[in-house]
Design an enzyme around this catalytic site. Structure first.
Site, PDB file in Angstrom:
ATOM      1  N   HIS A 140      -5.747   1.631  -4.372  1.00 16.27           N
ATOM      2  CA  HIS A 140      -4.913   1.090  -3.299  1.00 16.27           C
ATOM      3  C   HIS A 140      -4.480  -0.313  -3.635  1.00 16.27           C
ATOM      4  O   HIS A 140      -5.043  -0.968  -4.517  1.00 16.27           O
ATOM      5  CB  HIS A 140      -5.639   1.155  -1.954  1.00 16.27           C
ATOM      6  CG  HIS A 140      -6.772   0.168  -1.824  1.00 16.27           C
ATOM      7  ND1 HIS A 140      -7.088  -0.471  -0.657  1.00 16.27           N
ATOM      8  CD2 HIS A 140      -7.667  -0.289  -2.747  1.00 16.27           C
ATOM      9  CE1 HIS A 140      -8.131  -1.269  -0.849  1.00 16.27           C
ATOM     10  NE2 HIS A 140      -8.505  -1.165  -2.105  1.00 16.27           N
ATOM     11  N   HIS A 149      -2.870   1.075   6.878  1.00 11.34           N
ATOM     12  CA  HIS A 149      -3.145   1.017   5.437  1.00 11.34           C
ATOM     13  C   HIS A 149      -3.297   2.421   4.887  1.00 11.34           C
ATOM     14  O   HIS A 149      -3.702   3.360   5.587  1.00 11.34           O
ATOM     15  CB  HIS A 149      -4.427   0.215   5.174  1.00 11.34           C
ATOM     16  CG  HIS A 149      -4.674  -0.062   3.714  1.00 11.34           C
ATOM     17  ND1 HIS A 149      -3.812  -0.780   2.924  1.00 11.34           N
ATOM     18  CD2 HIS A 149      -5.712   0.300   2.897  1.00 11.34           C
ATOM     19  CE1 HIS A 149      -4.298  -0.851   1.687  1.00 11.34           C
ATOM     20  NE2 HIS A 149      -5.449  -0.200   1.652  1.00 11.34           N
ATOM     21  N   CYS A 203       0.814  -1.221   0.000  1.00  7.79           N
ATOM     22  CA  CYS A 203       0.000   0.000   0.000  1.00  7.79           C
ATOM     23  C   CYS A 203       0.848   1.272   0.000  1.00  7.79           C
ATOM     24  O   CYS A 203       0.641   2.179  -0.814  1.00  7.79           O
ATOM     25  CB  CYS A 203      -0.982  -0.004   1.164  1.00  7.79           C
ATOM     26  SG  CYS A 203      -0.203   0.035   2.806  1.00  7.79           S
TER      27      CYS A 203
END
Length: 365
Positions: free
Chosen positions: A340, A328, A274
Site C-alpha cells: 500500500h 484507505h 493508495c
C-alpha cells in the site's frame, strides 16, 4: 547503506511473494460485461427494426388486400362498361329505326299539307307545328292547327310528334348511359393505379427494412459470439489458474513499486496515493478501476478475510460498520501482508493487513 538494505529487502519480498506471472492476461469481467452490454444494445436496435418491419409488413398486407378489392371493382366497372356499350349499340339501332319513322311521318305531313292547302304558302303553320318546342303559345298554336284538320290529318301529325319524342328520349338515354359508365370505369382505373403504386412503394420500404433487420441480426450474432468468446476465455483462465491469475498479476506488479513516494492524488508512474496504486496494479491485470476507493469497493464481490487471494483489495474505514467511511485501500500479496501507499511522507511498502480499521475485501473483476 540503508538504501541498499531497503532495496535488498524489496527484492527478497518480491521473490518470496510473487508466483510466476502469466504472459497473456485473460479478459476481465469488465471486458465481458462490456461485450454483453454491446449485445443488449444491438439486440434493442434489432427489436426496434423488427417492430418497424412488422408494422410495414402489416401495412403491405392491408394495401395488397385493398388493391385486390379495387382491381375487382375495376373489373366490375369494365364489365358494366361493355354492357353499356352493347346497350348503346342497341339503343343506336333503335334510334335509327325511330329516326326512319320520324322521316316517314314528316313525308306524310308534307304530302298532307300539299294536298290540303295547295302550296307552300299554306304549309307554314304545319311546319311550325313540326318544329314547335312547347310552351303555352305552342300548345295554343297546335290546337288551332289541329282544329282545322280532319281526324285523319290530326292522326298523321300526332304520329310525327310522337316519333320525334321517342327519338329524342332514345338519343339522350344512349348518350348519357355510355358517358356515365365511361366516367365510372375511368375512376375505377385511376383508383386501381394509385393503389398499385402504394403497394409498390410499401413493398420497397419493406424490402429496405428487411435488409436492415438482416444487417442488425448479423451484428447481434457477431456481438454475441464475441461476448461468449470472452466469457469462455475468462472461465478457461480461471480453471487453469484457480482464479488467481489476475490477482497474481496485480500483486506482482504492486511489489515492483516498493519505495516510490506517496503523493496525494498521484497514480504513477513515480508517485502514488493508495487508490492510484491499486488502480494501476489491476490495470496491469487487464481490469480497469476508477481512481477512487468508493467505486473500487464495489468493483467486484466482497470476500471473507479467511478466503483472501493475492490481488484482493483490502479496505480500511473510520467506522468499520459503515463502508461509506472508507479512507484507505491496499492490495493483498499473501501471507497476511499487503502492499500500500500509506500517507504523505511515506513510500509504497509492505505491511500487515491486520489493523483495527480493516472493513473488508473486494475481488475486482
Amino acid at each position: 547503506m540503508r538504501t541498499f538494505r531497503a532495496g535488498l529487502l524489496a527484492c527478497c519480498l518480491f521473490v518470496a511473494l510473487c508466483p510466476p506471472v502469466h504472459a497473456e492476461p485473460a479478459p476481465s469481467g469488465r471486458d465481458v460485461a462490456k461485450a454483453r452490454e454491446a449485445v443488449r444494445e444491438r439486440s434493442n436496435d434489432l427489436a426496434a427494426a423488427s417492430a418497424k418491419l412488422a408494422t410495414a409488413q402489416s401495412r403491405l398486407a392491408r394495401l395488397t388486400a385493398e388493391v385486390e378489392r379495387l382491381v375487382e371493382a375495376y373489373n366490375g366497372e369494365m364489365v358494366r362498361l361493355r354492357n353499356a356499350e352493347q346497350a348503346a349499340s342497341q339503343a343506336q339501332a333503335r334510334l335509327a329505326t325511330a329516326d326512319a319513322e320520324v322521316e316517314r311521318a314528316r313525308q306524310d305531313v308534307a304530302l298532307l299539307a300539299t294536298e290540303t292547302y295547295g302550296g307552300w304558302a299554306t304549309l307554314a303553320p304545319i311546319i311550325g307545328m313540326i318544329v314547335d318546342q312547347g310552351g303555352a303559345d305552342g300548345r295554343l298554336h297546335r290546337a288551332g292547327v289541329l282544329g282545322q284538320l280532319s281526324g285523319e290529318r290530326a292522326a298523321i301529325l300526332a304520329r310525327l310528334r310522337d316519333t320525334q319524342v321517342v327519338a329524342a328520349i332514345l338519343r339522350t338515354e344512349a348518350v348519357n348511359a355510355r358517358a356515365a359508365q365511361q366516367a365510372a370505369a375511368e375512376s375505377a382505373r385511376r383508383a386501381k393505379i394509385a393503389a398499385e403504386a402504394a403497394v409498390a412503394g410499401q413493398r420497397r420500404e419493406t424490402q429496405v427494412l428487411q435488409a436492415r433487420e438482416h444487417r442488425l441480426q448479423q451484428r447481434v450474432d457477431a456481438a454475441r459470439s464475441h461476448a461468449e468468446l470472452l466469457a469462455r476465455r475468462r472461465e478457461a483462465a480461471k480453471l487453469v489458474s484457480g482464479g488467481s491469475a489476475f490477482g497474481d498479476a496485480a500483486a506482482n506488479w504492486a511489489l515492483t513499486q516498493l519505495g516510490k513516494p506517496y503523493v496525494w492524488a498521484a497514480d504513477g508512474p513515480d508517485t502514488y496515493d493508495c487508490s492510484g496504486l491499486t488502480m494501476r496494479a489491476w490495470e496491469r491485470a487487464g481490469v480497469r478501476l476508477d481512481h477512487w476507493t468508493g467505486t473500487q469497493w464495489t468493483s467486484g464481490p466482497h470476500v471473507p478475510l479467511d478466503q483472501l487471494r493475492r490481488g484482493d483489495l483490502l479496505f480500511f474505514a473510520y467506522n468499520t460498520s459503515d463502508p461509506a467511511t472508507i479512507h484507505h485501500v491496499g492490495i493483498y500479496v499473501g501471507r497476511g501482508l499487503m502492499v500500500h501507499a500509506p500517507q504523505t511522507g511515506d513510500v509504497v511498502r509492505v505491511a500487515s493487513i491486520w489493523r483495527g480499521d480493516l472493513v473488508g475485501a473486494t475481488r475486482p473483476r
